[in-house]
Design a protein around this motif. Structure first.
Motif, PDB file in Angstrom:
ATOM      1  N   VAL A   1       1.302  -1.704   0.090  1.00 46.10           N
ATOM      2  CA  VAL A   1       0.313   0.328   0.154  1.00 46.10           C
ATOM      3  C   VAL A   1       0.701   1.294   0.234  1.00 46.10           C
ATOM      4  O   VAL A   1       0.886   2.325  -0.698  1.00 46.10           O
ATOM      5  N   LEU A   2       2.390   1.300   0.721  1.00 44.65           N
ATOM      6  CA  LEU A   2       2.747   2.870   0.478  1.00 44.65           C
ATOM      7  C   LEU A   2       3.792   1.903  -0.326  1.00 44.65           C
ATOM      8  O   LEU A   2       4.545   3.673  -0.191  1.00 44.65           O
ATOM      9  N   ASP A   3       4.019   1.844  -0.915  1.00 47.56           N
ATOM     10  CA  ASP A   3       4.725   1.092  -2.286  1.00 47.56           C
ATOM     11  C   ASP A   3       6.085   1.577  -1.879  1.00 47.56           C
ATOM     12  O   ASP A   3       6.982   2.048  -2.921  1.00 47.56           O
ATOM     13  N   LEU A   4       6.552   0.174  -0.771  1.00 46.51           N
ATOM     14  CA  LEU A   4       7.740   0.423  -0.323  1.00 46.51           C
ATOM     15  C   LEU A   4       8.371  -0.367  -0.816  1.00 46.51           C
ATOM     16  O   LEU A   4       8.196  -1.689  -1.237  1.00 46.51           O
ATOM     17  N   PRO A   5       9.787  -0.440  -1.876  1.00 44.88           N
ATOM     18  CA  PRO A   5      11.047  -1.189  -2.466  1.00 44.88           C
ATOM     19  C   PRO A   5      10.798  -2.438  -1.199  1.00 44.88           C
ATOM     20  O   PRO A   5      11.427  -1.506  -0.483  1.00 44.88           O
ATOM     21  N   LEU A   6      10.672  -3.532  -1.455  1.00 42.38           N
ATOM     22  CA  LEU A   6      10.935  -4.154  -1.708  1.00 42.38           C
ATOM     23  C   LEU A   6      13.174  -4.836  -1.935  1.00 42.38           C
ATOM     24  O   LEU A   6      13.327  -6.104  -1.069  1.00 42.38           O
ATOM     25  N   THR A   7      13.347  -4.457  -2.466  1.00 42.97           N
ATOM     26  CA  THR A   7      14.901  -4.757  -2.207  1.00 42.97           C
ATOM     27  C   THR A   7      15.925  -2.834  -3.138  1.00 42.97           C
ATOM     28  O   THR A   7      15.208  -2.029  -2.473  1.00 42.97           O
ATOM     29  N   GLY A   8      17.268  -3.620  -2.870  1.00 46.09           N
ATOM     30  CA  GLY A   8      17.965  -2.139  -2.852  1.00 46.09           C
ATOM     31  C   GLY A   8      18.011  -1.758  -1.841  1.00 46.09           C
ATOM     32  O   GLY A   8      18.357  -0.416  -1.851  1.00 46.09           O
ATOM     33  N   TYR A   9      18.180  -2.399  -0.776  1.00 45.13           N
ATOM     34  CA  TYR A   9      19.008  -2.427   0.824  1.00 45.13           C
ATOM     35  C   TYR A   9      20.345  -2.797   0.733  1.00 45.13           C
ATOM     36  O   TYR A   9      20.763  -2.411   1.957  1.00 45.13           O
ATOM     37  N   GLY A  10      20.929  -3.368  -0.408  1.00 47.80           N
ATOM     38  CA  GLY A  10      22.313  -3.350   0.671  1.00 47.80           C
ATOM     39  C   GLY A  10      22.668  -4.820   0.795  1.00 47.80           C
ATOM     40  O   GLY A  10      22.179  -4.979   2.274  1.00 47.80           O
ATOM     41  N   THR A  11      23.532  -4.901   1.166  1.00 47.55           N
ATOM     42  CA  THR A  11      24.215  -6.252   2.497  1.00 47.55           C
ATOM     43  C   THR A  11      24.113  -5.931   3.558  1.00 47.55           C
ATOM     44  O   THR A  11      23.556  -7.067   3.811  1.00 47.55           O
ATOM     45  N   ILE A  12      24.238  -5.285   3.896  1.00 53.47           N
ATOM     46  CA  ILE A  12      24.329  -4.822   5.566  1.00 53.47           C
ATOM     47  C   ILE A  12      23.052  -4.869   6.350  1.00 53.47           C
ATOM     48  O   ILE A  12      23.334  -6.057   7.180  1.00 53.47           O
ATOM     49  N   ASN A  13      22.006  -4.839   5.159  1.00 51.86           N
ATOM     50  CA  ASN A  13      21.011  -4.620   5.581  1.00 51.86           C
ATOM     51  C   ASN A  13      20.397  -6.317   5.538  1.00 51.86           C
ATOM     52  O   ASN A  13      18.988  -6.530   6.914  1.00 51.86           O
ATOM     53  N   TYR A  14      20.570  -6.299   4.980  1.00 47.89           N
ATOM     54  CA  TYR A  14      19.790  -8.127   3.920  1.00 47.89           C
ATOM     55  C   TYR A  14      19.949  -9.228   4.968  1.00 47.89           C
ATOM     56  O   TYR A  14      20.396  -9.975   5.668  1.00 47.89           O
ATOM     57  N   LEU A  15      22.072  -8.513   5.610  1.00 49.42           N
ATOM     58  CA  LEU A  15      22.177  -9.708   6.556  1.00 49.42           C
ATOM     59  C   LEU A  15      21.362  -9.308   8.075  1.00 49.42           C
ATOM     60  O   LEU A  15      21.410 -10.308   9.243  1.00 49.42           O
ATOM     61  N   CYS A  16      21.739  -8.019   8.256  1.00 47.67           N
ATOM     62  CA  CYS A  16      20.405  -7.606   9.465  1.00 47.67           C
ATOM     63  C   CYS A  16      19.027  -8.842   9.740  1.00 47.67           C
ATOM     64  O   CYS A  16      18.921  -8.923  10.351  1.00 47.67           O
ATOM     65  N   PHE A  17      18.859  -8.822   8.710  1.00 45.54           N
ATOM     66  CA  PHE A  17      17.427  -9.325   8.266  1.00 45.54           C
ATOM     67  C   PHE A  17      17.523 -10.662   8.286  1.00 45.54           C
ATOM     68  O   PHE A  17      16.570 -11.257   9.409  1.00 45.54           O
ATOM     69  N   ILE A  18      18.363 -11.152   8.101  1.00 43.20           N
ATOM     70  CA  ILE A  18      18.541 -12.788   8.709  1.00 43.20           C
ATOM     71  C   ILE A  18      18.918 -13.146   9.719  1.00 43.20           C
ATOM     72  O   ILE A  18      18.571 -13.886   9.922  1.00 43.20           O
TER      73      ILE A  18
END
Length: 286
Positions: free
Chosen positions: A196-213
């Protein structure tokens, strides 16, 4: 102390340490709070899916409105708590989230008609005084920190509501399918808001995805799983006391790893809050 008891306490300690890194990973992540919350729940549910499909495969539980409600409350909790880190310190955020047992007690008193035991009120007042001390200290530093404090307190209330709303459901379902259906619904609601807020799900960089995991594997799956495993084998007083170590450890980790300053109001207010919560949990378990 027997070898079995030593192992139990060691596992409980490991659970608390792992949970303590939640605030650190959230603070390190630079992605929008809603994205952090979404990936935390999405990855957790994704990892649990094969086990649920192979061992339980009971899709009828998704038709019950109660896990949907619990999932919505959990999603709200993560949105508020992760957003709080945008405005306030790690120390303030984790100390305020520790108020959850007191909100749970209040909900039980108001809606489950459970008696307020003598002496519990003193613990609640202690926690309230501690909250005021921290908020006053943050007000002197920067007004935006108070906004973060309020978000953290609101997140604590949502956490209590999530646990309270799921009480009857937890009695009917095994722990694993309960977690899976709640995490799945939380992911669904968070995903809808992201779209709804049209936030992108990609393009956040390696550090962010490591934090998510890290958030999914560490605090969410391993930390909470070990904690729930310990609850069934160690007294509730010991577990309650151990959980109080989480905000203390997170604050120390934030100081060592993120160079965050621990204010005098954090220390004094934290002592009041944790002391009040310990008093309440100790009285309730005896």
């Amino acid at each position: 102390m027997s070898e079995t008891e030593k192992r139990l306490y060691l596992i409980l300690g490991i659970a608390v340490v792992i949970l303590s890194f939640s605030g650190i990973l959230i603070k390190v992540a630079t992605a929008p709070p809603l994205i952090v919350a979404f990936y935390r729940m999405f990855l957790s549910a994704l990892i649990l899916t094969p086990v649920f499909f192979l061992k339980y495969n009971n899709w009828k539980i998704f038709l019950d409105y109660r896990p949907m409600l619990v999932g919505l409350l959990l999603a709200g909790h993560f949105i508020l708590w992760i957003t709080a880190f945008e405005y306030t310190s790690v120390a303030s955020a984790v100390i305020f989230i520790a108020l959850q047992p007191l909100f749970t007690l209040l909900l039980e008193f108001l809606f489950a008609r459970e008696d307020m035991q003598e002496g519990v009120l003193i613990g609640i007042v202690m926690a309230l005084v501690g909250s005021i001390i921290i908020s006053y200290g943050d007000l002197e530093l920067l007004f935006s920190r108070v906004i973060g404090d309020l978000l953290a307190v609101s997140a604590s209330f949502f956490a209590a509501s999530y646990l309270f709303a799921g009480r009857s459901l937890r009695k009917k379902l095994d722990y694993f399918p309960y977690l899976y259906v709640v995490y799945s619904y939380a992911t669904l609601f968070l995903g809808i808001i992201v779209l709804v807020l049209d936030l992108p799900l990609t393009g956040y960089g390696t550090i962010n995805y490591l934090c998510f995991i890290g958030l999914a594997l560490g605090p969410t799956l391993v930390g909470h799983s070990l904690l729930n495993w310990s609850v069934r084998r160690v007294s509730s007083t010991v577990v309650s006391l151990a959980i109080l170590g989480e905000p203390v450890l997170t604050t120390i980790f934030a100081w060592l790893l993120l160079n965050e300053v621990i204010t005098f109001s954090n220390i004094i207010g934290g002592v009041f809050i944790l002391g009040g919560i310990y008093r309440v949990t100790f009285i309730r378990s005896h």
